[in-house]
Design a protein around this motif. Structure first.
Motif, short mmCIF file in Angstrom:
data_model
loop_
_atom_site.label_atom_id
_atom_site.label_comp_id
_atom_site.label_asym_id
_atom_site.label_seq_id
_atom_site.Cartn_x
_atom_site.Cartn_y
_atom_site.Cartn_z
N GLY A 141 17.71 0.40 -10.95
CA GLY A 141 16.52 0.79 -11.70
C GLY A 141 16.32 2.29 -11.70
N GLU A 142 16.44 2.88 -10.54
CA GLU A 142 16.27 4.34 -10.44
C GLU A 142 17.36 5.07 -11.22
OE1 GLU A 142 16.22 5.63 -6.41
OE2 GLU A 142 15.93 7.75 -6.92
N ALA A 143 18.56 4.54 -11.14
CA ALA A 143 19.67 5.16 -11.87
C ALA A 143 19.45 5.09 -13.38
CB ALA A 143 20.99 4.47 -11.50
N LEU A 144 18.92 3.97 -13.83
CA LEU A 144 18.66 3.83 -15.27
C LEU A 144 17.63 4.85 -15.73
CD1 LEU A 144 18.51 -0.06 -15.69
CD2 LEU A 144 20.44 1.47 -16.10
N ARG B 222 5.51 -9.05 6.85
CA ARG B 222 6.23 -7.84 7.26
C ARG B 222 7.07 -7.23 6.15
NH1 ARG B 222 9.33 -11.85 10.05
NH2 ARG B 222 11.42 -12.00 9.17
N THR B 223 7.25 -7.97 5.04
CA THR B 223 8.15 -7.48 3.99
C THR B 223 7.40 -6.91 2.79
OG1 THR B 223 9.71 -9.20 4.66
CG2 THR B 223 10.12 -8.12 2.56
N VAL B 224 6.30 -7.52 2.42
CA VAL B 224 5.61 -7.06 1.22
C VAL B 224 4.97 -5.70 1.48
CG1 VAL B 224 3.40 -8.19 1.76
CG2 VAL B 224 4.04 -7.78 -0.63
N SER B 225 4.94 -4.88 0.44
CA SER B 225 4.37 -3.53 0.59
C SER B 225 3.92 -3.03 -0.77
CB SER B 225 5.41 -2.57 1.18
OG SER B 225 6.35 -2.20 0.18
N GLY B 226 3.40 -1.85 -0.77
CA GLY B 226 2.99 -1.23 -2.02
C GLY B 226 4.15 -0.88 -2.93
N ASP B 227 5.36 -0.90 -2.39
CA ASP B 227 6.55 -0.61 -3.19
C ASP B 227 7.15 -1.87 -3.82
OD1 ASP B 227 6.47 2.11 -2.70
OD2 ASP B 227 7.64 1.92 -0.86
N THR B 228 6.59 -3.02 -3.50
CA THR B 228 7.17 -4.27 -3.99
C THR B 228 6.95 -4.43 -5.49
OG1 THR B 228 6.76 -5.30 -1.84
CG2 THR B 228 7.12 -6.78 -3.70
N ALA B 229 7.95 -4.91 -6.18
CA ALA B 229 7.86 -5.14 -7.62
C ALA B 229 6.73 -6.12 -7.94
CB ALA B 229 9.19 -5.68 -8.14
N LEU B 258 -1.34 -2.52 -11.03
CA LEU B 258 -1.98 -2.68 -12.34
C LEU B 258 -2.22 -1.33 -13.01
CD1 LEU B 258 -4.59 -5.44 -11.48
CD2 LEU B 258 -2.75 -5.64 -13.15
N ASP B 259 -2.42 -0.32 -12.19
CA ASP B 259 -2.73 1.02 -12.69
C ASP B 259 -1.49 1.72 -13.21
OD1 ASP B 259 -4.52 3.08 -13.17
OD2 ASP B 259 -3.93 4.11 -11.34
N GLY B 260 -0.32 1.14 -12.92
CA GLY B 260 0.90 1.80 -13.35
C GLY B 260 1.22 3.02 -12.53
N GLU B 261 0.73 3.03 -11.28
CA GLU B 261 1.00 4.16 -10.41
C GLU B 261 2.50 4.32 -10.21
OE1 GLU B 261 -0.39 4.56 -6.04
OE2 GLU B 261 -2.16 4.77 -7.32
N ARG B 262 3.16 3.19 -10.06
CA ARG B 262 4.62 3.22 -9.94
C ARG B 262 5.25 2.91 -11.30
NH1 ARG B 262 6.45 -0.82 -7.19
NH2 ARG B 262 8.43 0.14 -6.71
N ARG B 263 4.97 1.75 -11.81
CA ARG B 263 5.44 1.34 -13.13
C ARG B 263 4.35 0.46 -13.72
NH1 ARG B 263 10.72 -0.58 -10.35
NH2 ARG B 263 9.08 -0.66 -8.81
N PRO B 264 4.04 0.61 -14.97
CA PRO B 264 2.99 -0.23 -15.53
C PRO B 264 3.46 -1.67 -15.68
CG PRO B 264 4.00 1.10 -17.24
CD PRO B 264 4.61 1.54 -15.94
#
Lengths: 344, 301
Positions: A141-144, B222-229, B258-264
């Protein structure tokens, strides 16, 4: 791996029926150069092998050299739609050698762009419904984003039905995503790995990942029940013109295609005939291609397996061969070139 | 905290319910949208995707994957869940005939069992539900049908009880769930957030005492985080919330997604899942005995 049943179907018993091949066409390249074959399997094919490759080396040049060595010219690709299909079956940051490396994808994209092609990357991850997660975990994803490449989520795209051009499995037709149907070339970009059911997964098996989960499930169990080798051959028969670029830089041996160990090989394999490329890959892995069930089905229908019919470009395969570890099961050990068994 | 109301508004205004990659409405996004809007208290908007699902219901009672694709029919489960939930929250029987037909079809539909193999770790003889007709029973569709049939009042049916056993059977020895296999050729597979979240969501309130459920909750936590898709984040939060284990930061993670901070979340599918995960789970899932919303979290979890 996904089916609950180990492969036990006797493909040979069910393929006596006439197989009408290549209605969709596969690209065939011989020493004479690039040509397209429709309705007949090529008797000869070229396969390019590059050694001493690294993910930070000039892979664009290697891929361009390989495509050219196999007869591909700019006139074949200018303005064409090229779909790069990596293997992102079940990405995991802890197992990067499971999936096609982003650097190889970006390099292939650049190589095709230089030919004037319009490039998209597409995949239908086989075990993961969350494609965004698959892109994150694989680093693709990052690469794309870095490469400003469009991604086609083949699991959820709108689909079109196409008759099964192979007719080896019982499936009358296949549902293909829009990006596959519309592509002028589908470039299978697998990671070279062992496979604990069928022995090896390379450019042919990787095309399982063009079929949409929305129709076939997660895993694509419809295909497993129709026979893994048979459906691999059918998909390769039905998908429009296909090329192969195999990421064999860091490979997987042992319990592939998910949990195996890393096997550094430093290779890229390139070709326009998928069975020929995969047969060469199998030889490099220490396997006898004619014992690999789906390659056996492809032989004579989709392309050559016989070493004498495959023109080696770049390195010759014996100079880079290094046997891959296989799990200690009879259905895998009998694939080994040194097993002493006659080819199946 | 503005993204959630905006997402609810956008979901309410939607006239198509799509996956990110598709142009046409699909049954799964429509079902999750109906559930999310209902859980958010917008019954009128929730009815729109629910009515659309009713419109594509087949004479058999089944619901196909999209407007153009009648087959496969696993979304029948989620349509049933949406219709039953809307009716329960509204206190009426608007979708009763749809639910009855869907339940009848679902109870007759069976994943294919297989003879037990020494190479496969899970119980291949348990019958649940499959992704496609005449194929093996898999974890996620079985979860969806158990949820749907329970919402429709069929929780004591043997098929549903066997489905619950299948879900527990498919949990990995150390917790979590893969897409459905557990051990292949002697090796345990790798867990993933989305199937694990869906599995523990389905098992909430089921009186199951298998230790793998607790291990699965620990895996999620322990796995879920703010970076999770987005989809995996939503399913992980739904599963944890159904067991009263939602992390303190979950509301912020969902808001950021929801805010699209990472991806909308560009599709109705992901938006619906995130909106639903932001609602108190007991608003729409009565079986969940210990519930916390993303807005009212339990730091001890």
């Amino acid at each position: 791996m996904a089916t609950p049943l180990p492969p036990g179907r006797n493909a040979a018993q069910r393929i006596g029926r006439r197989a009408v091949l290549l209605a969709g066409g596969l690209a065939a390249v011989g020493a004479a150069g690039w040509r397209l074959a429709r309705g007949a399997a090529p008797r000869r094919a070229s396969v390019f092998i590059a050694r001493s490759q690294r993910y930070d080396s000039d892979l664009v040049k290697t891929i361009s050299d390989g495509l050219a060595a196999c007869g591909l010219k700019a006139e074949h690709l200018r303005g064409k739609r090229v779909l790069l299909k990596p293997n992102l079956v079940e990405p995991n940051r802890a197992i990067p050698h499971m999936t096609t490396h982003p650097a190889v994808i970006l390099a292939a994209a650049e190589a095709f762009r230089r030919y004037g092609a319009r490039v998209t990357v597409g995949e239908a991850p086989g075990h993961v419904r969350d494609t965004e997660l698959a892109l994150d975990e694989s680093g693709v994803g990052e690469a794309l984003r870095d490469g400003e490449l469009q991604f086609a989520d083949l699991n959820y795209q709108d689909v079109a039905w196409r008759p099964n051009a192979g007719r080896i499995s019982p499936l009358k037709g296949l549902f293909l995503p829009r990006a596959v149907v519309e592509a002028d070339y589908v470039v299978s970009m697998p990671k070279l790995k062992t496979h604990h059911w069928v022995g090896v997964t390379a450019s042919m098996k990787n095309l399982y990942g063009v079929l949409p989960g929305i129709k076939y499930g997660w895993p694509k169990n419809v295909l497993h029940h129709a026979g893994i080798p048979e459906t691999v051959a059918d998909i390769c028969s039905t998908v429009p013109r296909a090329l192969a670029i195999i990421d064999a830089i860091d490979c997987m041996e042992g319990d592939g295609p998910i949990l195996g160990s890393i096997k550094p090989m430093g290779l890229l394999l390139i070709g326009a005939n998928l069975p020929a490329v995969d047969a060469t890959a199998a030889r490099i892995m220490g396997l006898e291609p004619a014992r690999v069930s789906y390659l056996k089905l492809a032989h004579g229908r989709l392309g050559p397996l016989d070493e004498r019919m495959i023109s080696q470009r770049g390195e010759r395969w014996p100079s880079v061969a290094s046997p891959f570890k296989m799990l200690p099961y009879a259905h895998l050990q009998q694939l080994r070139a040194d097993s002493g068994s006659p080819p199946a | 905290m503005l993204a959630l109301p905006a997402a609810i508004d956008r979901l309410a205004a939607a006239r198509r319910w799509r996956y990110r990659a598709s142009d046409e409405s699909a049954a799964e996004p429509a079902a999750w949208a109906a559930l999310a809007l209902a859980a958010a208290g917008d019954a009128a908007s929730a009815a729109r995707p629910a009515e659309w699902l009713a419109g594509i219901q087949q004479p058999s009672g089944a619901v196909g994957v999209s407007a153009s694709q009648d087959d496969p029919r696993w979304p029948t489960s989620l349509a049933m869940l949406a219709w039953a939930t809307l009716d329960r929250l509204a206190g009426n029987a608007r979708f009763a005939s749809c639910i009855g037909a869907a339940a009848q079809w679902s109870l007759a539909d069976r994943g294919r069992a297989a003879r037990q193999s020494e190479h496969i770790g899970h119980n291949t003889e348990l019958v649940g539900w499959s992704w496609a007709a005449d194929t093996h029973s898999w974890l996620e569709p079985t979860c969806m049908f158990v949820l749907g049939l329970r919402a429709a009042g069929f929780d004591r049916r043997p098929r549903v009880q066997e489905g619950v056993r299948l879900i527990v059977d498919r949990l990995l020895p150390d917790g979590g769930a893969n897409y459905g296999n557990t051990i292949v050729l002697g090796r345990p597979l790798v867990p993933h957030l989305q199937p694990t979240g869906l599995a523990v969501l389905t098992l909430a309130g089921q009186q199951q005492r298998d230790a793998r459920i607790e291990k699965s909750l620990n895996y999620l936590a322990r796995t879920v985080s703010g970076d999770t898709a987005a989809a995996s984040l939503a399913f992980a939060c739904l599963g944890l919330a159904a067991h009263g284990r939602l992390p303190l930061q979950a509301a912020a993670w969902i808001e950021a997604a929801l805010d699209g901070e990472r991806r909308p979340p560009t599709s109705e599918y992901e938006r619906a899942l995130l909106v639903l995960a932001a609602q108190p789970v007991d608003r729409w899932l009565p079986a969940a005995s210990h519930t916390h919303s993303a807005a009212t979290v339990n730091e001890d979890s």
